[in-house]
Design an enzyme around this catalytic site. Structure first.
Site, mmCIF file in Angstrom:
data_model
loop_
_atom_site.group_PDB
_atom_site.id
_atom_site.type_symbol
_atom_site.label_atom_id
_atom_site.label_comp_id
_atom_site.label_asym_id
_atom_site.label_seq_id
_atom_site.Cartn_x
_atom_site.Cartn_y
_atom_site.Cartn_z
ATOM 1 C CB SER A 84 -0.700 0.122 1.203
ATOM 2 O OG SER A 84 0.154 -0.066 2.367
ATOM 3 C CB THR A 186 -1.400 5.927 4.591
ATOM 4 O OG1 THR A 186 -2.274 5.960 3.467
ATOM 5 C CG2 THR A 186 -0.424 7.230 4.408
ATOM 6 C CB THR A 204 -0.455 6.059 0.724
ATOM 7 O OG1 THR A 204 -1.287 5.057 0.753
ATOM 8 C CG2 THR A 204 -1.256 7.286 0.063
ATOM 9 N NE ARG A 214 -9.010 7.772 -3.382
ATOM 10 C CZ ARG A 214 -8.399 7.630 -2.030
ATOM 11 N NH1 ARG A 214 -7.057 7.456 -2.077
ATOM 12 N NH2 ARG A 214 -8.939 7.677 -0.718
ATOM 13 C CB VAL A 215 -5.836 12.779 -5.024
ATOM 14 C CG1 VAL A 215 -5.034 13.367 -4.077
ATOM 15 C CG2 VAL A 215 -5.107 12.819 -6.657
ATOM 16 N N GLY A 216 -6.246 10.740 -2.599
ATOM 17 C CA GLY A 216 -6.964 10.579 -1.270
ATOM 18 C C GLY A 216 -6.215 11.872 -0.126
ATOM 19 C CG ASP A 217 -5.996 10.936 3.855
ATOM 20 O OD1 ASP A 217 -6.004 9.955 3.143
ATOM 21 O OD2 ASP A 217 -5.405 10.810 4.837
ATOM 22 C CB THR A 237 -3.678 5.777 8.079
ATOM 23 O OG1 THR A 237 -3.706 4.484 7.081
ATOM 24 C CG2 THR A 237 -3.968 5.007 9.433
ATOM 25 N N GLY A 238 -6.187 5.599 6.670
ATOM 26 C CA GLY A 238 -7.903 5.123 6.240
ATOM 27 C C GLY A 238 -8.448 5.582 5.139
ATOM 28 C CG HIS A 239 -12.238 4.339 3.777
ATOM 29 N ND1 HIS A 239 -12.127 3.608 4.969
ATOM 30 C CD2 HIS A 239 -12.401 3.657 2.873
ATOM 31 C CE1 HIS A 239 -12.213 2.314 4.514
ATOM 32 N NE2 HIS A 239 -12.389 2.517 3.104
ATOM 33 N N GLY A 240 -9.455 8.101 2.984
ATOM 34 C CA GLY A 240 -8.963 9.497 2.678
ATOM 35 C C GLY A 240 -10.019 10.536 2.450
HETATM 36 N N1 ASP Z 1 -5.654 7.264 3.515
HETATM 37 C C1 ASP Z 1 -5.213 6.629 2.429
HETATM 38 C C2 ASP Z 1 -6.062 7.165 1.317
HETATM 39 O O1 ASP Z 1 -7.041 7.394 1.327
HETATM 40 C C3 ASP Z 1 -5.060 5.338 2.262
HETATM 41 C C4 ASP Z 1 -4.974 4.482 3.605
HETATM 42 O O2 ASP Z 1 -4.569 5.016 4.460
HETATM 43 O O3 ASP Z 1 -5.287 3.574 3.943
HETATM 44 O O4 ASP Z 1 -5.525 7.099 -0.030
#
Ligand code: ASP
Length: 329
Positions: A84, A186, A204, A214-217, A237-240
């Site tokens: 990841s 991440t 990440t 797509r760009v996350g956080d 980390t997680g759902h950006g």
């Molecule tokens: N935060 C990251 C994103 O949304 C992914 C992750 O940390 O799992 O791209």
């Protein structure tokens, strides 16, 4: 008075001068310098343990937090087994590995890259954006051309195994990011050096099989990472998408400014995400977000939505992996 650009600039300068800067204390957390726990570094997930080790080698010699966080996350970026982050990252749904990263130092210098392909160390490209350009963020092909112009090597990504998994995924073609299954995600890292200065980095490949582009956080300053050298630092980390919605890491730092401990600040930010999920009629059990935070006293903490998130902390008492507390029990 005609509202010319020049007048506007003049007026802005005058009103800025009228802001009562005197109210902003130079030491809002009232840090007693002899009690500060430094140096210290913390980072997300269990790969944080090895990343911290690289960062600590720099911090322990009196090095700068900025160099420590870059070196720490680079260790994970270069590891082909990490699916990841960096070289081992999973592709988007079109089979392209696109990487996001950012970095921030004690002077609020910032640099970021998003949707960058073929480069193993996006965090270093982000640092080059910060140090060698007038800009703060480069994306896609522009980011790649910038990296190549500086001599970064164009690499081939995607192992046979990762390609096979992607092809399997294509058969069902459903967009369902699965939370916490392999402790991947991440790497976000924040540190305070022996001089008491803070920096952070975040890198990440984002959510696997995302829509191309797509760009996350993670590359977004204020969302995936924020550092305020007077207060503290935070990373996510997680759902950006959910982290961006609340400008998460900036929020955590502001909550620390208001006197919350790092853990309390992360918890309040997590609760805000949960509340917004409810307002928007979404099931909170389908998402995971974790924050880690560090304040100017060298205290640290974390909070996440549901169980499974851990983070690594390295200070003078050693390097250890801690389970984050969570909201949805
Ligand atoms: N935060 C990251 C994103 O949304 C992914 C992750 O940390 O799992 O791209």
């Amino acid at each position: 008075m005609k509202n010319t650009r020049r007048n506007f600039i003049k007026m802005s300068a005058l009103s800025a001068a009228a802001i009562p800067f005197a109210n902003i204390s130079a030491d809002p957390l009232q840090v007693n310098k002899s009690d500060v726990n430094k140096p210290i570094v913390l980072s997300t997930w269990n790969f944080g343990l090895v990343a911290n080790q690289s960062a600590w080698e720099i911090l322990n010699k009196g090095g700068r937090a900025l160099d420590a966080v870059e070196a720490g996350v680079k260790f994970v970026e270069a590891d082909p087994k990490q699916k990841s982050v960096g070289l081992g990252g999973r592709p988007d749904r079109d089979g392209r590995v696109t990487l996001d990263a950012c970095i921030m130092d004690e002077f609020s210098n910032i640099g970021s890259v998003a949707c960058l392909e073929h480069i193993v160390h996006p965090v270093s490209v982000a640092r080059d954006v910060m140090e060698k350009t007038q800009h703060v963020m480069l994306v896609g092909d522009g980011a790649l051309q910038f990296a190549l112009s500086l001599g970064y090597k164009r690499e081939k990504f995607m192992s046979d195994e990762t390609k096979k998994e992607w092809k399997e995924w294509l058969k069902n073609n459903s967009y369902k990011p699965v939370i916490n299954i392999e402790n991947h995600d991440t790497i976000g890292m924040i540190a305070m050096d022996a001089s008491g200065n803070l920096s952070g980095a975040c890198t990440t490949s984002g959510i696997a099989y995302k829509i191309h582009g797509r760009v996350g956080d993670s590359p977004i300053i204020g969302a995936g990472l924020y550092v305020d050298n007077e207060i503290g630092a935070a990373t996510a980390t997680g759902h950006g998408e959910e982290v961006i919605r609340i400008a998460g890491s900036h929020l955590v730092v502001e909550l620390m400014r208001q006197g919350n401990s790092p853990t309390q600040a992360c918890k309040i930010a997590v609760e805000r995400i949960i509340k917004l999920q409810e307002i928007r009629g979404k099931n909170v059990r389908n998402i995971q977000v974790g924050f880690i935070a560090l304040n100017k006293k060298g205290e640290c903490g974390s909070y996440c939505i549901q169980s499974g998130f851990n983070y690594a902390v390295y200070d003078k008492t050693g390097n250890r992996l801690l389970d984050s507390d969570f909201s949805v029990k």
